[in-house]
Scaffold this motif. Structure first.
Motif, PDB file in Angstrom:
ATOM      1  N   CYS A  41       0.838  -1.212   0.000  1.00 42.85           N
ATOM      2  CA  CYS A  41       0.000   0.000   0.000  1.00 42.85           C
ATOM      3  C   CYS A  41       0.866   1.252   0.000  1.00 42.85           C
ATOM      4  CB  CYS A  41      -0.928  -0.001   1.215  1.00 42.85           C
ATOM      5  SG  CYS A  41      -2.327  -1.133   1.109  1.00 42.85           S
ATOM      6  N   GLU A  45       1.034   4.186  -2.801  1.00 45.48           N
ATOM      7  CA  GLU A  45       0.812   5.603  -2.515  1.00 45.48           C
ATOM      8  C   GLU A  45       1.962   6.457  -3.035  1.00 45.48           C
ATOM      9  OE1 GLU A  45      -1.172   7.624   1.053  1.00 45.48           O
ATOM     10  OE2 GLU A  45       0.948   7.606   1.620  1.00 45.48           O
ATOM     11  N   LEU A  52      -1.529  -2.365  -5.525  1.00 47.43           N
ATOM     12  CA  LEU A  52      -2.873  -2.553  -4.976  1.00 47.43           C
ATOM     13  C   LEU A  52      -3.355  -3.991  -5.108  1.00 47.43           C
ATOM     14  CD1 LEU A  52      -4.802   0.704  -5.938  1.00 47.43           C
ATOM     15  CD2 LEU A  52      -3.759   0.059  -3.768  1.00 47.43           C
ATOM     16  N   GLN A  56      -4.292  -6.385  -2.018  1.00 49.12           N
ATOM     17  CA  GLN A  56      -5.628  -6.969  -1.903  1.00 49.12           C
ATOM     18  C   GLN A  56      -5.565  -8.486  -1.803  1.00 49.12           C
ATOM     19  OE1 GLN A  56      -8.792  -5.195  -1.801  1.00 49.12           O
ATOM     20  NE2 GLN A  56      -9.226  -7.230  -0.960  1.00 49.12           N
ATOM     21  N   HIS A 105      -4.930  -0.265   4.092  1.00 47.90           N
ATOM     22  CA  HIS A 105      -5.795  -0.739   3.004  1.00 47.90           C
ATOM     23  C   HIS A 105      -6.975   0.213   2.826  1.00 47.90           C
ATOM     24  CE1 HIS A 105      -8.838  -3.376   1.032  1.00 47.90           C
ATOM     25  NE2 HIS A 105      -7.783  -3.697   0.313  1.00 47.90           N
ATOM     26  N   TYR A 106      -7.559   0.657   3.930  1.00 46.07           N
ATOM     27  CA  TYR A 106      -8.653   1.635   3.831  1.00 46.07           C
ATOM     28  C   TYR A 106      -8.153   2.957   3.248  1.00 46.07           C
ATOM     29  CZ  TYR A 106     -12.150   5.064   5.195  1.00 46.07           C
ATOM     30  OH  TYR A 106     -13.055   6.099   5.176  1.00 46.07           O
ATOM     31  N   ILE A 108      -5.777   3.516   1.141  1.00 45.85           N
ATOM     32  CA  ILE A 108      -5.454   3.449  -0.285  1.00 45.85           C
ATOM     33  C   ILE A 108      -6.677   3.130  -1.139  1.00 45.85           C
ATOM     34  CG2 ILE A 108      -4.063   2.241  -2.015  1.00 45.85           C
ATOM     35  CD1 ILE A 108      -2.505   4.142  -0.181  1.00 45.85           C
ATOM     36  N   THR A 109      -7.556   2.268  -0.625  1.00 42.66           N
ATOM     37  CA  THR A 109      -8.681   1.801  -1.447  1.00 42.66           C
ATOM     38  C   THR A 109      -9.997   2.488  -1.137  1.00 42.66           C
ATOM     39  OG1 THR A 109      -9.342   0.028   0.080  1.00 42.66           O
ATOM     40  CG2 THR A 109      -7.601  -0.468  -1.539  1.00 42.66           C
ATOM     41  N   GLN A 111     -12.088   1.307   0.948  1.00 42.30           N
ATOM     42  CA  GLN A 111     -13.056   0.252   1.267  1.00 42.30           C
ATOM     43  C   GLN A 111     -13.368   0.295   2.771  1.00 42.30           C
ATOM     44  OE1 GLN A 111     -11.934  -3.647  -0.169  1.00 42.30           O
ATOM     45  NE2 GLN A 111     -11.227  -2.845  -2.140  1.00 42.30           N
ATOM     46  N   SER A 114     -12.663  -2.457   5.539  1.00 44.04           N
ATOM     47  CA  SER A 114     -11.386  -2.576   6.256  1.00 44.04           C
ATOM     48  C   SER A 114     -11.401  -1.755   7.534  1.00 44.04           C
ATOM     49  CB  SER A 114     -10.228  -2.139   5.355  1.00 44.04           C
ATOM     50  OG  SER A 114     -10.035  -3.067   4.312  1.00 44.04           O
TER      51      SER A 114
END
Length: 376
Positions: A41, A45, A52, A56, A105-106, A108-109, A111, A114
């Motif tokens: 991640c 960035e 990514l 994942q 993870h949250y 970068i994505t 989502q 997470s």
């Protein structure tokens, strides 16, 4: 690493041989997967690598194989080579890295699952490992001998994870949790008599007896210098009174000409383990960079020079042209040939990222920064 060190399930190997081939027969620490999620991640960035998909796939592996495979809350500790559970212990130190991975993870994505899972993990830690006298106990089951003593190290990494969660979400509750870790540092971890960090404690936060109570890890002291700076930048609460003392102390362990820290001292400044792990040196670079960024103006130039020298030393003595590394130098400073632990990737990439970031900060402030030569 993304091409050769991942299995068909998306999980990273525990280690490479000294010939840079994956050891698929090694027992795997689940937290290594979490560190690799962070690594890829961060690489994404910084636009160093399109990480990514790797992050994942590794998260999917970590959740499938490590999260509640026995139906009990939390992550297990170890997996067998066939990916069955080797050790179902719920370890506090490990869970700090699961939180770090989920935060990144949250971040970068975007989502939210997470972030929700991170909150669920925090709820588990509060319920099952939370201590009335501050912080957390070491793990479950409670009767496991490995849980007899408490350590500062998991709490140090929880501080890192809480700040990562705060950065990703901008929710103040995570910064409040980080402040709780700083309070533990002030009340228990920082030894005002020796300007060192105490590593091991009894359940009532009294320092452990014997060697463990006297143990000093310079790498952890360097790590705290960096973390104290990071907390200061977010909270706007000065941490200089501790960071400066720790920095002065680790510099006293070696003559000015020395590039590296040894692995272990004691409270009397005697050497205990004169080997030099790579991760310790990456944290030393981060400590120098933190002092260059947050320390007194009179210190900044020398801190940059020392960061540069240690970075150059790491490149010369530890890093290998194929993207792997020497894990340890012996007492005579010759390389110790052995396995290449995947877990060290987390330390290396954070060091590189910080070097690049601090150079940019110093340039923005108009401070001469030619003493650091970043290499991507």
């Amino acid at each position: 690493w993304a091409k050769t060190a991942i299995d068909a399930h998306g999980g990273f190997c525990e280690e490479l041989s000294h010939k840079s081939t994956p050891n698929w027969n090694a027992v795997r620490r689940v937290r290594v997967q979490a560190r690799q999620i962070f690594t890829y991640c961060l690489a994404a960035e910084n636009r160093w690598f399109d990480g990514l998909a790797t992050a994942q796939n590794t998260l999917d592996f970590m959740l499938t194989k490590g999260f509640m495979p026995d139906g009990e809350p939390g992550f297990v500790s170890l997996l067998n080579p066939n990916l069955s559970v080797r050790d179902p212990r719920r370890d506090l130190y490990d869970h700090a890295f699961y939180l770090l991975a989920l935060a990144w993870h949250y971040r970068i994505t975007g989502q939210r699952t997470s972030l929700a899972l991170a909150d669920s993990v925090l709820g588990f830690l509060d319920r099952e490992l939370g201590a009335d006298n501050g912080g957390f106990f070491e793990g479950l089951p409670a009767g496991d001998p490995r849980n007899a003593l408490r350590r500062q190290n998991p709490h140090m990494h929880l501080l890192e994870a809480f700040m990562a969660l705060y950065d990703a979400s901008n929710e103040a509750k995570y910064l409040h949790r980080a402040t709780d870790m700083i309070s533990l540092f002030e009340q228990h971890f920082f030894d005002v008599d020796t300007d060192t960090i105490t590593e091991f404690f009894h359940r009532n936060w009294v320092p452990a007896r014997g060697r463990q109570g006297k143990s000093v890890e310079p790498g952890h002291m360097a790590e705290w210098i960096w973390l104290l700076g990071q907390y200061q930048s977010r909270s706007h609460i000065s941490t200089r009174k501790w960071a400066d003392k720790l920095y002065t102390k680790i510099k006293s362990y070696e003559p000015d000409s020395a590039l590296f820290l040894i692995d272990e001292m004691d409270k009397t400044d005697a050497r205990v383990r004169a080997t030099k792990r790579l991760w310790v040196q990456t944290e030393l670079v981060k400590a120098h960079l933190a002092q260059a960024e947050f320390g007194a103006l009179t210190q900044r130039g020398s801190a940059l020079v020392q960061a540069t020298a240690t970075l150059d030393g790491i490149k010369e003595h530890y890093l290998r042209p194929d993207g792997t590394w020497i894990d340890q130098l012996g007492e005579t400073s010759l390389p110790v040939l052995g396995a290449i632990p995947t877990s060290t990737f987390y330390h290396i990439i954070c060091m590189i990222s910080e070097a690049c970031r601090v150079v940019d900060v110093i340039k923005d402030e108009g401070v001469h920064s030619s003493t650091i030569r970043t290499r991507k």
